[in-house]
Design a protein around this motif. Structure first.
Motif, short mmCIF file in Angstrom:
data_model
loop_
_atom_site.label_atom_id
_atom_site.label_comp_id
_atom_site.label_asym_id
_atom_site.label_seq_id
_atom_site.Cartn_x
_atom_site.Cartn_y
_atom_site.Cartn_z
N ALA A 123 0.83 -1.20 0.00
CA ALA A 123 0.00 0.00 0.00
C ALA A 123 0.87 1.26 0.00
CB ALA A 123 -0.93 0.00 1.20
N THR A 127 -2.77 4.09 -3.13
CA THR A 127 -3.52 2.84 -3.17
C THR A 127 -4.98 3.08 -2.82
OG1 THR A 127 -1.56 1.57 -2.55
CG2 THR A 127 -3.69 0.49 -2.26
N GLU A 131 -7.87 -1.58 -5.59
CA GLU A 131 -6.65 -2.39 -5.68
C GLU A 131 -6.60 -3.42 -4.56
OE1 GLU A 131 -3.09 0.35 -6.95
OE2 GLU A 131 -4.62 1.56 -5.98
#
Length: 386
Positions: A123, A127, A131
């Motif tokens: 991350a 992000t 995702e």
């Protein structure tokens, strides 16, 4: 035959190793409780790799250990925290582990459930939840295609990305709607992984529990049970009593598991435990006694193991895997004390010596002489004249 084991203050204490193991053998399936052992992986000691390089696994030894657990009637929880997910075991190797172990389970008739996470994703500030969902979906597909039950693990990426409880409800709701079979939801506390602080959208555990229960209530047909790893027996019991009918609680409390599995007049916990990796045969024997209705006999077998478990899982708890693999080496399940990610260095010699002493006192080693010889060799490696 005396061993001289190191104390934390640099002194040595004399220890007389046990000469006879506890008698334990395989047996039939457990009936009163569903019990999973979260299993470790065996590293390839000859691989030319580094702690931050791809994991190198000894597949033969790793799968042999799973057959050992199945032979005692235990289920295997695969590719979980105990297998060093996020601490040396990368996702490509974890995916291969899931496929191989699931195939072995089909061949032997063993029960298996596998961890689904997002550890292929790192991350960043950019992000998004999409995702995180995609990473979860990729892993869920691998587990379902293998034929194993899925365990939705806590996600570092989700913890870093989510803005509050609604984001957890959205991500988990999305995953549960598309799961083909009921899953186990896993709540791993920050003592096991500091990156999971504030999971379910709040650092207040009461608030987090409400969100967790909201996820379950909205998707009852897709939740087989929950695994709780908060090391708080009272909180687990309170949560267990609030679960909808038909949803199991699998204890992940490596400090208080005997009382939680034994239960009370209002219910009990099943088990999905890392400590049942080294305790596998003894744990299975204890649950078979419980199957007969003999709670006192169950506690008499399992209560003495708590001192070892609390030692292995002492702060920093996330390094308990080192003690688990160390005991597997002493017990003869692998030929070396090497771990993926170089994690064999994560605990001190006095810590390992105490783990040996406690495990030997319980009779956990099938060959006490072999365990003694290996402990003596380790002491010599560290410069201790055993």
């Amino acid at each position: 035959m005396t061993l001289h084991l190191p104390n934390p203050d640099g002194t040595l204490r004399a220890y007389e190793p046990r000469t006879e193991p506890m008698t334990m053998s395989g047996g039939s399936a457990l009936t009163s409780r569903t019990v999973f052992s979260a299993a470790h992986v065996v590293a390839d000691p000859y691989a030319d790799t580094s702690p931050d390089g791809p994991a190198a696994v000894d597949w033969d030894a790793t799968l042999a250990f799973r057959r050992h657990l199945w032979s005692h009637g235990l289920g295997v929880a695969e590719a979980m925290d105990t297998a060093q997910r996020g601490m040396g075991l990368d996702w490509p190797t974890a995916a291969e582990l899931i496929r191989r172990s699931a195939a072995e389970a089909r061949a032997t008739g063993g029960r298996i459930a596998c961890g689904v996470g997002t550890d292929q994703l790192t991350a960043t500030t950019g992000t998004g939840l999409a995702e995180v969902r995609s990473a979860y979906e990729e892993q869920l597909a691998v587990v379902e295609e293998s034929g194993a039950q899925a365990i939705l693990m806590a996600s570092r990426a989700l913890a870093a990305t989510a803005q509050g409880p609604d984001d957890y409800l959205e991500v988990y709701g999305h995953l549960l709607r598309q799961a083909t079979e009921p899953v186990i939801l896993h709540w791993l506390g920050p003592m096991f992984d500091p990156a999971l602080e504030g999971y379910w959208g709040s650092s207040d555990l009461d608030t987090a529990t409400d969100t967790f229960l909201e996820v379950i209530a909205a998707h009852l047909d897709k939740v087989d049970g929950i695994k709780v790893s908060l090391l708080d027996a009272r909180r687990e019991v309170d949560l267990r009593r609030r679960l909808p009918q038909g949803v199991r609680c699998y204890t992940g409390d490596d400090f208080n598991y005997p009382e939680l599995i034994a239960g009370d007049e209002q219910g009990f916990s099943h088990a999905l435990l890392g400590i049942f990796d080294p305790l596998g045969p003894l744990a299975a024997q204890a649950v078979r006694v419980l199957d007969t209705g003999d709670t006192e006999g169950f506690r008499a077998l399992l209560d003495p193991t708590v001192a070892l478990s609390r030692h292995l899982f002492q702060t920093p708890t996330r390094y308990y895997k080192t003690g688990v693999v160390f005991l597997a080496w002493l017990a003869g399940h692998q030929s070396h004390f090497t771990m993926v990610g170089g994690l064999q260095s994560a605990r001190s010699l006095p810590h390992l010596a105490r783990a040996y002493e406690l495990a030997d006192g319980l009779g956990l080693f099938p060959d006490p002489k072999l365990a003694e010889e290996r402990m003596r060799n380790l002491l010599a490696l560290y410069g201790v004249n055993a």
